[in-house]
Structure formats: structure tokens, C-alpha cells
Design a protein around this motif. Sequence first.
Motif, mmCIF file in Angstrom:
data_model
loop_
_atom_site.group_PDB
_atom_site.id
_atom_site.type_symbol
_atom_site.label_atom_id
_atom_site.label_comp_id
_atom_site.label_asym_id
_atom_site.label_seq_id
_atom_site.Cartn_x
_atom_site.Cartn_y
_atom_site.Cartn_z
ATOM 1 N N PRO A 299 -10.622 -5.193 -6.239
ATOM 2 C CA PRO A 299 -11.147 -3.826 -6.055
ATOM 3 C C PRO A 299 -11.198 -3.357 -4.615
ATOM 4 N N ARG A 300 -10.559 -4.083 -3.713
ATOM 5 C CA ARG A 300 -10.517 -3.639 -2.326
ATOM 6 C C ARG A 300 -9.544 -2.478 -2.194
ATOM 7 N N PRO A 301 -9.863 -1.467 -1.388
ATOM 8 C CA PRO A 301 -9.049 -0.248 -1.341
ATOM 9 C C PRO A 301 -7.735 -0.418 -0.585
ATOM 10 N N LEU A 302 -6.734 0.318 -1.044
ATOM 11 C CA LEU A 302 -5.390 0.302 -0.490
ATOM 12 C C LEU A 302 -4.972 1.729 -0.155
ATOM 13 N N LEU A 303 -4.450 1.928 1.058
ATOM 14 C CA LEU A 303 -3.889 3.213 1.463
ATOM 15 C C LEU A 303 -2.437 3.005 1.866
ATOM 16 N N LEU A 304 -1.541 3.682 1.171
ATOM 17 C CA LEU A 304 -0.115 3.659 1.477
ATOM 18 C C LEU A 304 0.247 4.985 2.135
ATOM 19 N N ILE A 305 0.953 4.914 3.265
ATOM 20 C CA ILE A 305 1.336 6.112 4.011
ATOM 21 C C ILE A 305 2.852 6.117 4.161
ATOM 22 N N HIS A 306 3.482 7.238 3.839
ATOM 23 C CA HIS A 306 4.936 7.305 3.959
ATOM 24 C C HIS A 306 5.377 8.724 4.287
ATOM 25 N N GLY A 307 6.532 8.827 4.948
ATOM 26 C CA GLY A 307 7.101 10.121 5.276
ATOM 27 C C GLY A 307 7.806 10.735 4.082
ATOM 28 N N GLU A 308 7.671 12.029 3.947
ATOM 29 C CA GLU A 308 8.307 12.745 2.839
ATOM 30 C C GLU A 308 9.815 12.573 2.848
ATOM 31 N N LYS A 309 10.425 12.559 4.022
ATOM 32 C CA LYS A 309 11.880 12.503 4.149
ATOM 33 C C LYS A 309 12.404 11.087 4.382
ATOM 34 N N ALA A 310 11.549 10.083 4.296
ATOM 35 C CA ALA A 310 11.966 8.713 4.587
ATOM 36 C C ALA A 310 12.869 8.167 3.493
ATOM 37 N N HIS A 311 13.949 7.501 3.883
ATOM 38 C CA HIS A 311 14.845 6.860 2.918
ATOM 39 C C HIS A 311 14.128 5.755 2.158
ATOM 40 N N SER A 312 13.062 5.225 2.747
ATOM 41 C CA SER A 312 12.327 4.086 2.204
ATOM 42 C C SER A 312 11.126 4.482 1.359
ATOM 43 N N ARG A 313 10.943 5.741 1.127
ATOM 44 C CA ARG A 313 9.744 6.227 0.431
ATOM 45 C C ARG A 313 9.530 5.542 -0.911
ATOM 46 N N TYR A 314 10.618 5.185 -1.579
ATOM 47 C CA TYR A 314 10.494 4.595 -2.912
ATOM 48 C C TYR A 314 9.769 3.255 -2.904
ATOM 49 N N PHE A 315 9.766 2.556 -1.765
ATOM 50 C CA PHE A 315 9.027 1.304 -1.685
ATOM 51 C C PHE A 315 7.524 1.543 -1.839
#
Length: 368
Positions: A299-315
Amino acid sequence: MSTSLSRKRFLQGSAAAVAAALVTSREVLANPATPSTAKPAMPLTIVWDKTFPKSPKVDHHKVTFKNRYGITLAADLYVPKNAGGRKLAALAVCGPFGAVKEQSSGLYAQTLAERGFATVAFDPSFTGESGGQPRNVASPDINTEDVSAAVDFLGLQPLVDRERIGVVGICGWGGIALNAVAVDKRVKAVVASTMYDMSRVMSKGYNDSVTPAQRAQALEQLSRQRWVDAEKGSPAVGPVSLELKGGEPPFVVEYAGYYKSRRRGFHPRAINSNSSWTVTTPLSFMNAPLMTSIAEIAPRPLLLIHGEKAHSRYFSEAAFAAAAQPKELLIIPGANHVDLYDRLDVIPFDRMAAFFETNLKPAGAGHV
């Protein structure tokens, strides 16, 4: 990747994919607000050689500590000035894959220290100023251990509240950080910024484009490369990272724009700036998926941050889907992958600080 992929092309492609994704534990500071006087376990660069300016708001110290395998890791400890003797929440920071602590991780660490956290940015085993032989090799196991070793170090600092430790992983170290936090229950919150899942990209290629036959061929070639390395007595290395020849995908050009630019992110110790990974580096990642236990972060919190135009966003999107609550996926409008390496006008440091302030609260208090 073509079904008729040649050995040479595969080895070059593997190195390009890695690049594109691209003092001991007893040497504890008696007072983290002052430099250590203990003799370091290995020579370290003392001059400020970061790719970002030194902040007048924090104290900086070069430190080292050992991981569970006995490898000495070199790190930078950042402590906010005038902490007032109170116990601080702390953050271990690393990444991107193939980078050093003088680049993005140091910038993240220093900036978050300005916001009141004790932070440590470290070089992974076998890279930068850290120990380990041979050089320029990565391991899903040892590098996961590196994160926990940084948590060990932070928890031994008198100025740190060991019950309030978080982790920040950038790019390829985003996935490694998630793997580490899943198993290391001492960590109370985690941020993965512009995340890569290195095991997925090495075993399946970008957007999972590698077929089972291509994977089998790749493993055949890399396995046989071990005999070549064993006969020679040292591992073969791939081509120098990010040396553009023309016609590369836009995201590779973006990587080069960061790592190769002396006005931006170039650093002589960074693999992605002027060196290369060992050819067999992908082997251990190809059969050790990093996201297997991501649900165990809860139950520890997770924050994922990614760029809208990043090729890697799907990760990050895949990690978010696999993770359990509490979790959040923050998409930065208009940003590409490397914008989140160093662009202070793009990286959501205030949002990250608020996330850790909320989730690393001292017992009985409402803020850090």
C-alpha cells in the motif's frame, strides 16, 4: 528488427537500445551537515563537476557506501542548509541508465534537497566513480541491490528519519527503482520519472516488436559472445554510444542532444556520453522481468511521471496498469523523454516534493 537480423547488426542494435534507454557503509557522517573527515575507500573527484550549477541552498558532500555484494558505491549527499537539527525525510535518487550522478540524478537530488529533503544521488555498480569490475556492465539484481544499499546509507545518517525514506528512479532506473521498492519494505514512497523497463526493451525491443524467433537468435548470438569474451579474458564492448551517422529515429537524436552536448548533459564518466556498454549486458535483463512484483509496492504510494510526447510513455502506462493502488500517472503536456532529464521548466519538482511531503510525514505531524 528484421527476421534476417545479422550478428553485427544485432550487437550494434543492442548497444544502441541500451544507450538510448539510455567511504564504505561504515563511513557514516557523524554530522551530515559537515563534511566527513574519514579517509575515503576510493579516490573521488572533489571539484564540482556536475552538469548543473551548485545550489547555495544546500550542503553537498561526496560519500561512499557498500552494497550487499561488497561493491563500493560513490555518491553525492545533499542536505538542506539550516535544517535546525530536526530529523529529515530522505530520498535515494538514481538514473538514467548509462548516466552518472553528475547528470540528471544529481539535479533531481539537489533540487529536492532545496525543498527540505536529505538526498543521495549515486553511481550504480560498475559505472561512474563506483567500484566493480568489469566496467560498464549492468545487472538487474546488483543494480536493484544498489538502490537498497543507498537506503541502508540514508538510514544510518543521524540527521535522517529512517522511517521516512523514499526513492526516485529516472529513465532506466525508474524500472529498477520499482523492482527495488517492491522488495524493500523500508521505502515508504517511490517516484519513477520518464521510466524505461529495461528488461522489456532488451528482451522484446521497442513496442514489443521482437518476435520469439528474433529473441532466440539474439540469445544465441549473445551466448556465443561469452566464449569470445572468456577466451579474450575481457568483455567486448559495443560502439560508442549515440554517435549519430544520420537517419536515426527522433528519440535517439533527442538522447544525443542531451548526452553529447557540453552545454547540456555531457559528462566524461557517463557511458551514454562517450563510452559504451559491454556487448553481453542485455543477457541478464532478457530473462529477469523487472515489473513482476510491482503490485507489491502497495500500500505504499507510487507516482509515475512521463512526457506526453515521449517515445517511452508506454512503459509508464503499462507499469501504472500493473501496479496496485495507491498510484498516480502524471503526464506532462508536450514533453518528450529527455525533457524530464534536466529542464527545470518541465520537471514537476513541486509536485514531487508535495508527493513525498504527503507520504513521508513524521509521526503525528502534518508535513515534512
